[in-house]
Design a protein around this motif. Sequence first.
Motif, PDB file in Angstrom:
ATOM      1  N   VAL A 197       0.848  -1.187   0.000  1.00 36.56           N
ATOM      2  CA  VAL A 197       0.000   0.000   0.000  1.00 36.56           C
ATOM      3  C   VAL A 197       0.887   1.242   0.000  1.00 36.56           C
ATOM      4  CG1 VAL A 197      -1.794   1.287   1.219  1.00 36.56           C
ATOM      5  CG2 VAL A 197      -1.804  -1.231   1.266  1.00 36.56           C
ATOM      6  N   PHE A 198       0.756   2.068  -1.032  1.00 36.15           N
ATOM      7  CA  PHE A 198       1.450   3.358  -1.089  1.00 36.15           C
ATOM      8  C   PHE A 198       0.497   4.446  -0.608  1.00 36.15           C
ATOM      9  CE2 PHE A 198       4.219   1.109  -4.031  1.00 36.15           C
ATOM     10  CZ  PHE A 198       5.464   1.618  -3.684  1.00 36.15           C
ATOM     11  N   VAL A 223       3.753   1.808   2.612  1.00 40.71           N
ATOM     12  CA  VAL A 223       4.875   2.706   2.346  1.00 40.71           C
ATOM     13  C   VAL A 223       4.349   4.141   2.297  1.00 40.71           C
ATOM     14  CG1 VAL A 223       6.754   3.293   0.774  1.00 40.71           C
ATOM     15  CG2 VAL A 223       6.025   0.905   1.019  1.00 40.71           C
ATOM     16  N   MET A 224       4.856   4.988   3.173  1.00 42.57           N
ATOM     17  CA  MET A 224       4.461   6.397   3.191  1.00 42.57           C
ATOM     18  C   MET A 224       5.372   7.199   2.274  1.00 42.57           C
ATOM     19  SD  MET A 224       2.337   8.634   4.380  1.00 42.57           S
ATOM     20  CE  MET A 224       1.611   8.019   5.913  1.00 42.57           C
ATOM     21  N   ILE A 231      11.207  -4.070  -0.088  1.00 40.62           N
ATOM     22  CA  ILE A 231      10.547  -3.036  -0.888  1.00 40.62           C
ATOM     23  C   ILE A 231      10.866  -1.640  -0.374  1.00 40.62           C
ATOM     24  CG2 ILE A 231       8.422  -3.217   0.474  1.00 40.62           C
ATOM     25  CD1 ILE A 231       8.711  -2.286  -3.264  1.00 40.62           C
ATOM     26  N   GLY A 232      11.026  -1.498   0.946  1.00 40.36           N
ATOM     27  CA  GLY A 232      11.363  -0.185   1.499  1.00 40.36           C
ATOM     28  C   GLY A 232      12.683   0.320   0.969  1.00 40.36           C
ATOM     29  N   ILE A 288       5.791   2.207   7.067  1.00 41.88           N
ATOM     30  CA  ILE A 288       5.191   2.532   8.371  1.00 41.88           C
ATOM     31  C   ILE A 288       4.432   1.369   8.971  1.00 41.88           C
ATOM     32  CG2 ILE A 288       5.063   4.988   7.836  1.00 41.88           C
ATOM     33  CD1 ILE A 288       2.051   4.596   7.326  1.00 41.88           C
ATOM     34  N   ALA A 289       4.228   0.306   8.203  1.00 42.30           N
ATOM     35  CA  ALA A 289       3.565  -0.894   8.719  1.00 42.30           C
ATOM     36  C   ALA A 289       3.950  -2.065   7.833  1.00 42.30           C
ATOM     37  CB  ALA A 289       2.046  -0.729   8.744  1.00 42.30           C
TER      38      ALA A 289
END
Length: 479
Positions: A399-400, A428-429, A462-463, A476-477
Motif C-alpha cells: 500500500v502506497f 509505504v508512506m 521493498i522499502g 510505516i507498517a
Amino acid sequence: MGNFITKAITRLVTFAYGLYSVCLYGYLATKRGTFFKKRTDRQNLELQLARDRLWNLSKDYAGLSHYFLTLPSGFKFHFVSNGAHGSPSALTSEKPLVIFIHGFPDSWAIWRYIATAPSLQSSANVVAIDLPGYGGTEGLEKYTATAVLEKLTELIITLRTQYGVDQGTETNKKRVIIVAHDWGCVLSMRLAAEAPSLAHRFILSNGPLMSLAGSNVRRIVASASKIFNTALAAPLSSRTPLLQALRTLGPVFRQLKMSGYVFAMQLPPTLVTYFLTGGNYSFMAGIHKGSHGRGEFTPSDEGTSMASSMGPSLAESKTQTAGGESYPSTIKYTHNFANVLHMAGYYRDGASVARWRKSVETVANLHSIAGGNELRRSNSGAGLLDEGTPGALQANSTVFWGQKDIALNPQICLDGMADYLVADSQVVMLTESGHFTPIEPESRVAMVKAVEWAIHGEKGDIGAVIQECYPSAKVIARR
C-alpha cells in the motif's frame, strides 16, 4: 418507526451537507476566477489534440495499443496494452501480467507515465483498463458492489486466460500484479479481501480500506462518547472533558471536511451533473491542477488531464482499432462528459461498502484459479476460513500512501492497518506526495520501481528499493 426517523435524518443531513459543499466549491471557484472564465481557443485546441492522442483507436500511445474485450456476459471493456490479448506471443510468453486500475475522475490515461515505462513494457504484459462507466468502457445501470465487482472479476479472469496465465488445468503459470489508485484501489482492496486468488501481488495507492476506515470512525466516536458522558456526570467541571471530546473527534471532522464532494455526489442527478461540469468544468479543472502536485502544469498537461476524464469525443468514436473494433454505441459521444453520472454512480450506489453477492460462475472461476486450495493460500497465509480481522486483505499487498493527500485523512485510513495485512505485506508512506501518486513526478517513479520489484520476483526489501529513488519514503507498517 425509529429506524425510519433515523434514515430520514441521515438523508436530510446528507442532502444539506452535499448542497453546502456544492455552494462552497462554487464560491471558491468564483473567488479564484475560474467559475465564469470561459475556455480559451488554446485550451480547446489542447483538449482536442489530447483526445485524439488518448482515444483515437487507430493510433498507439507510446507503445500501448487500444483493445476491446467482450466478456462472456456480453459486457464490453476498453483497455490499452503493449501486447494483443489472445495472440500467440501473449499466450506463450513468460512475461508477468500487470493490470492497472484507475480511479475518479480518470481513465486508463492516469497510468500514462507508468504503463509506458520501457522497463515495464520490456518485461511484462501491461494492461490499463477503463472501469465500467469510464472512458471507452460500457456503463452499468447501477454501480452496486455486486454489479461492479462481478464485471471487474470477470474481466481479470478473462485477461488471465487471454495472456496465458491460466490454460486448461494449468493455473498461475506466470505472475499477476494488480496496480490500483483511488476508486481502483477501493475496488482492488475488496478483491484482495474477497477474491485474493486473482493476483499474486496487489500494489494499492491512496484509496481507503472501507472496513478499516469504518472501524476507526466507530472507535473514535465511541471514545469521544465516553468522554462526553463523563462530562455530563460532572457538569460543573465539564469544560475540559468537552474540549477533550471534541479534540478526540478531530480526525472524523477533518475527514468530513475533506469528503464534502462525496456528499455532493448524493444530490439529485441534475445537481450532480452541474457540480461536476458547471462553471466551465471548474471542479474537474481544480482536481487536474492539483493532481500534478508541485510540478509544472502546462496547457498540454491540462488538455491531457481533461481528455482523460472526458473520454472519447464524437470524432474518436468514429475510429477503429486495427482489428476493426469500435467504441460501444451506448455512450453519448456528443456530450463532453458523457459518462459523468456513471462516474458519480460509484459514490451513489454503494460500490465500496455494500455486500458482494458472488455469482455461481464467479465462485467456480475463483475456485479454479486457486486450484481448490482456497482454505489457506500458501502465498498469503490466509484463506476463506481463516480471515482474521473482518474485511482484512487476504492477498500479498503493498500500500502506497501520499502523505499530503487532501482527500483522505491518514488517521482514519491507516491507523491499525497492520492488523488488516497478511504476511509479506507493507504500507509505504510517500512523504512528499499527495493523492495522485500515478501523476506526481516523485511518486510515479516510486510506483514504477515497485512494479519492477513485483515483476522480477520481489527480490530485496521493498522499502530499500523505493528509497533508492524516493529517499524520504518509509515503511510505516508491515507483516
